[in-house]
Design an enzyme around this catalytic site. Sequence first.
Site, mmCIF file in Angstrom:
data_model
loop_
_atom_site.group_PDB
_atom_site.id
_atom_site.type_symbol
_atom_site.label_atom_id
_atom_site.label_comp_id
_atom_site.label_asym_id
_atom_site.label_seq_id
_atom_site.Cartn_x
_atom_site.Cartn_y
_atom_site.Cartn_z
ATOM 1 N N LEU B 191 -3.053 5.051 15.070
ATOM 2 C CA LEU B 191 -4.165 4.466 15.835
ATOM 3 C C LEU B 191 -4.946 3.405 15.072
ATOM 4 O O LEU B 191 -5.671 2.622 15.662
ATOM 5 C CB LEU B 191 -5.122 5.571 16.312
ATOM 6 C CG LEU B 191 -4.471 6.671 17.155
ATOM 7 C CD1 LEU B 191 -5.521 7.691 17.589
ATOM 8 C CD2 LEU B 191 -3.768 6.094 18.379
ATOM 9 N N CYS B 308 6.026 1.222 6.679
ATOM 10 C CA CYS B 308 4.560 1.294 6.740
ATOM 11 C C CYS B 308 4.086 2.715 6.447
ATOM 12 O O CYS B 308 3.037 2.921 5.849
ATOM 13 C CB CYS B 308 4.067 0.883 8.126
ATOM 14 S SG CYS B 308 4.368 -0.842 8.518
#
Lengths: 91, 391
Positions: B191, B308
């Site tokens: 998020l 990531c």
Amino acid sequence: MSLKVIIPTPLRRFTSGAELVELEPGTVREILDRLETRYPGFRASVCDESGSLKRFINIYVDGEDIRFLDNLGTPTKDGSEIAIVPAISGG
Amino acid sequence: MSTDFRDMLSQVKKQIREVSVQDVKDKFNIDNGFTLLDVREKDEWDQGHLHQAIFLPRGFLEVKADKLLTDRDQKIVVYCAGGTRSAFAAKTLQDLGYKNVVSMAGGFGAWKDSGLPVVVPEKIGSDQMARYSRHLRVPEVGEKGQLKLLRSKVLLVGAGGLGSPAGVYLAASGVGTIGLIDNDVVDESNLQRQILHWTSSIGMPKVDSARRTLFEVNPNVKVRTYNLRLDASNVLDIFNDYDVIVSGSDNFSTAYLVNDAAVMLKKPVAYGSIFRFDGQASTFIPHEGPCFRCLYPEATPPELAPSCDEAGVLGVLPGVVGLIQATETVKLLLTAGTSLSGRLLIYDALEMSFRQVKFRRDPACSACGSDPHIDLESIPEFVCAIPAKQG
């Protein structure tokens, strides 16, 4: 007489974190030799055992890919900008 | 002494040449060098007109003739709805010095009644005019461009960091169909950057969460979701139906699979990738410009290119890179401007610099070179400490 070498993030651990290294001009091969002298182990991060550039890393001299120039024999000049750019994969 | 309308019309008709709709179909047509000039009003034009006709309402005929009909020797067929206005228009053009003007007797009505083909221009519905009004004012987009976008189909590979901003803006722009491929589920750690997904989406399949967001952004967009991992068995079928592929996966296997399939199907790819503070973007147009394999023949090993998940990424970074991909996509769809084909754009967020480097087609490229050998099945899985995911 100097040029700038831009070190990509993944390779900065070989340059004690340096992002930009100033060096005397020469062929790209000579630049890599100078980087190796200053940062032992650096060359192995961009070249394979035969001394050729690894196939996931490109080197650009003033924006031009050395694979389409004279590879590691490509000359550089005072004020040149050498960008070492590896493939990244994050998304 | 004044004349009445009938006299005037018959006088005019004596001074011009009329041809039948059949004549226009057979001889006085575009293939034989004629320009078809429609002199009706806009609402009549919008309901249908002859293929490749030029629209010039009679009220503007004298004013705009010079601009639209530059050659006085040009062969012109003028038509209106029934052949009356076109007769007057033909006379006017003759008076203006046009030497080869004919009027189509019976006009568009007779043409249509003969069962000859007409073109009904697609229009942006009045319900969508307000939404796209700022696009309609841009000359490079306009109604024509917006209709192109509305008819376009774009596939986002990965509904993560890059797919999020690209998806939101492409939906807002009115790209008619957006496909989303991702087999991941929304995790709280997504998020910080994946703006397609909200706190309430945690645990949902990413494609479902993305569909919800895109619907809120623009309910006119058709969203197709593929809750699967792209692989050799499905990639060609899925890609086949799209105009542009946005490559925003988070692993090399998928990036090469996307490239090779796109080269096989000749689909342009808007490419992006990110690492911490660094971004790269380019556009690959198969067989016209270099492809991803021309740029990077091999993948960076995982120790130098962690995902990531492992290496971390600046939350705002994919916003910039994903929007460069979206911008390239819109330009490709509109055929506007100069794409990033043959150029790699390198973004350094820490330095706040954009650097461009050039690269070329590699004659030895295994995907698009002179002796290609694409084998979608054999693209290796690149092992990461944390399993690779799309997104």
